[in-house]
Design an enzyme around this catalytic site. Structure first.
Site, PDB file in Angstrom:
ATOM      1  CG  HIS A 101      -2.104   0.902   1.102  1.00 26.44           C
ATOM      2  ND1 HIS A 101      -2.069   2.098   0.413  1.00 26.44           N
ATOM      3  CD2 HIS A 101      -3.367   0.774   1.564  1.00 26.44           C
ATOM      4  CE1 HIS A 101      -3.264   2.664   0.475  1.00 26.44           C
ATOM      5  NE2 HIS A 101      -4.070   1.883   1.156  1.00 26.44           N
ATOM      6  CE  LYS A 149      16.884   8.132 -15.517  1.00 31.94           C
ATOM      7  NZ  LYS A 149      17.453   6.980 -16.202  1.00 31.94           N
ATOM      8  CD  GLU A 182      14.784   2.453 -23.543  1.00 29.88           C
ATOM      9  OE1 GLU A 182      15.302   3.583 -23.515  1.00 29.88           O
ATOM     10  OE2 GLU A 182      13.878   2.094 -22.750  1.00 29.88           O
TER      11      GLU A 182
HETATM   12  N1  PXG Z   1      17.007   4.601 -21.855  1.00 24.20           N
HETATM   13  C1  PXG Z   1      17.083   4.165 -20.585  1.00 24.20           C
HETATM   14  C2  PXG Z   1      16.387   2.922 -20.210  1.00 24.20           C
HETATM   15  C3  PXG Z   1      17.809   4.913 -19.641  1.00 24.20           C
HETATM   16  O1  PXG Z   1      17.882   4.500 -18.381  1.00 24.20           O
HETATM   17  C4  PXG Z   1      18.369   6.495 -21.381  1.00 24.20           C
HETATM   18  C5  PXG Z   1      17.607   5.731 -22.259  1.00 24.20           C
HETATM   19  C6  PXG Z   1      18.963   7.770 -21.864  1.00 24.20           C
HETATM   20  O2  PXG Z   1      18.235   8.869 -21.317  1.00 24.20           O
HETATM   21  P1  PXG Z   1      18.930  10.267 -20.989  1.00 24.20           P
HETATM   22  O3  PXG Z   1      17.831  11.090 -20.456  1.00 24.20           O
HETATM   23  O4  PXG Z   1      20.006   9.996 -19.977  1.00 24.20           O
HETATM   24  O5  PXG Z   1      19.485  10.778 -22.269  1.00 24.20           O
HETATM   25  C7  PXG Z   1      18.462   6.083 -20.043  1.00 24.20           C
HETATM   26  C8  PXG Z   1      19.247   6.898 -19.052  1.00 24.20           C
HETATM   27  C9  PXG Z   1      23.338   5.058 -14.883  1.00 24.20           C
HETATM   28  C10 PXG Z   1      22.630   6.009 -15.720  1.00 24.20           C
HETATM   29  O6  PXG Z   1      23.695   5.440 -13.748  1.00 24.20           O
HETATM   30  C11 PXG Z   1      21.609   5.590 -16.570  1.00 24.20           C
HETATM   31  C12 PXG Z   1      20.949   6.523 -17.345  1.00 24.20           C
HETATM   32  C13 PXG Z   1      21.303   7.831 -17.283  1.00 24.20           C
HETATM   33  C14 PXG Z   1      22.300   8.232 -16.437  1.00 24.20           C
HETATM   34  C15 PXG Z   1      22.985   7.322 -15.629  1.00 24.20           C
HETATM   35  O7  PXG Z   1      23.591   3.929 -15.327  1.00 24.20           O
HETATM   36  N2  PXG Z   1      19.960   6.081 -18.168  1.00 24.20           N
END
Ligand code: PXG
Length: 289
Positions: A101, A149, A182
């Site tokens: 919950h 996210k 992706e």
């Molecule tokens: N797809 C996924 C699933 C992500 O998690 C991106 C695309 C790229 O998004 P941005 O907004 O960053 O251009 C992400 C981003 C990490 C880490 O600590 C992971 C992300 C970003 C920053 C750090 O591994 N993923």
């Protein structure tokens, strides 16, 4: 290192989250990863808006306004004297009881970490990266929209383990319909006959801030418009060039997927233009909008 948590900047070893926090117990929460370049917080406005969108989707109400969180982020960056680095902003559902919950958790936990970031080795940007195609499919939007996210990254982590087992650092994921979505932490772009494509949000992707910066800004200014389009793995294999974007990776070319070579096996000219234009833009005067 100083951490901002629940309204205060504290030394790292005093920054603690309860074992009863639902962020830990259920992965119930959301986060952002943000870059600092040359004293400027790249696309902070876009990251804050995406954070608020994620929170709204999971019906989590931040106890702080967007302006207060922005102030907290800037305070944390300056307390740690960072001019280049990485920010992690996290909202969790907060402390509650055992049991799913979410609304029995009265106050979300909010924290900000600002630290340096370990980059991929520079040589990977020159020679190109190798990736694999994961067996595991991207979680469908109907189940948990990848646009959120969320603190639930096990879908990505299991695909990342496939990559690590194969001796590489990233894995390309297909959605349940077999369309390219992706990578585990990066968006994907294909170059074919001079045209640049990337999957649309309804392929079931996180709409990356770096991805959107290329679509809105770098692509048009380089005279290389980017089209959103669904495509299959065959089009990736037949691409002239392939590259990834993300906050951690920035823009990086991919030259092999599994045992298939992309294009001529080197980082292609269009990818190189995006890589160098990205670097130039963020090191000069990174946009904070
Ligand atoms: N797809 C996924 C699933 C992500 O998690 C991106 C695309 C790229 O998004 P941005 O907004 O960053 O251009 C992400 C981003 C990490 C880490 O600590 C992971 C992300 C970003 C920053 C750090 O591994 N993923």
């Amino acid at each position: 290192m100083k951490i901002w948590i629940d309204g205060q900047l504290v030394p790292q070893d005093e920054a603690k989250v309860s074992v009863m926090d639902h962020g830990l117990l259920y992965g119930d929460g959301c986060f952002e990863g943000i870059r600092i370049y040359n004293g400027r917080i790249f696309k902070l406005g876009s990251h804050l808006r995406r954070m608020w969108d994620s929170a709204e989707e999971i019906r989590l109400q931040s106890p702080y306004s967007m302006e207060e969180v922005e102030r907290a982020i800037r305070e944390t960056v300056s307390a740690n004297q960072l001019t280049d680095g990485y920010i992690r902003l996290v909202f969790t559902r907060g402390v509650g009881t055992l049991g799913l919950h979410p609304f029995l958790c009265p106050v979300p936990t909010v924290f900000v970490i600002a630290d340096t970031i370990k980059l991929y080795p520079q040589e990977l940007y020159e020679s190109g990266m190798q990736i694999i195609v994961a067996e595991r499919r991207r979680v469908p939007r109907e189940c948990l929209d990848p646009q959120i996210k969320s603190l639930n990254y096990l879908n990505n982590i299991l695909a990342k383990i496939e990559a690590i087992d194969a001796g590489v650092l990233e894995a390309l994921m297909l959605n349940m319909e077999g369309w390219v979505s992706e990578c585990t932490g990066d968006n994907v772009f294909v170059v074919k006959d001079g045209a640049v494509f990337t999957p649309p949000p309804d392929a079931g992707i996180l709409n990356g801030i770096t991805r959107q910066f290329l679509i809105d800004d770098l692509g048009p200014s380089l005279g290389l418009p980017i089209q959103e389009k669904l495509f299959r793995l065959e089009e990736v294999y037949q691409a002239d060039e392939l590259f990834l974007t993300g906050t951690a990776a920035e823009v990086i070319g991919v030259t092999r997927i599994g045992d298939r070579v992309i294009g001529d096996g080197t980082v292609g000219p269009i990818t190189r233009r995006f890589v160098s234009e990205f670097r130039a833009r963020v090191s000069a005067d990174a946009p904070e909008d």
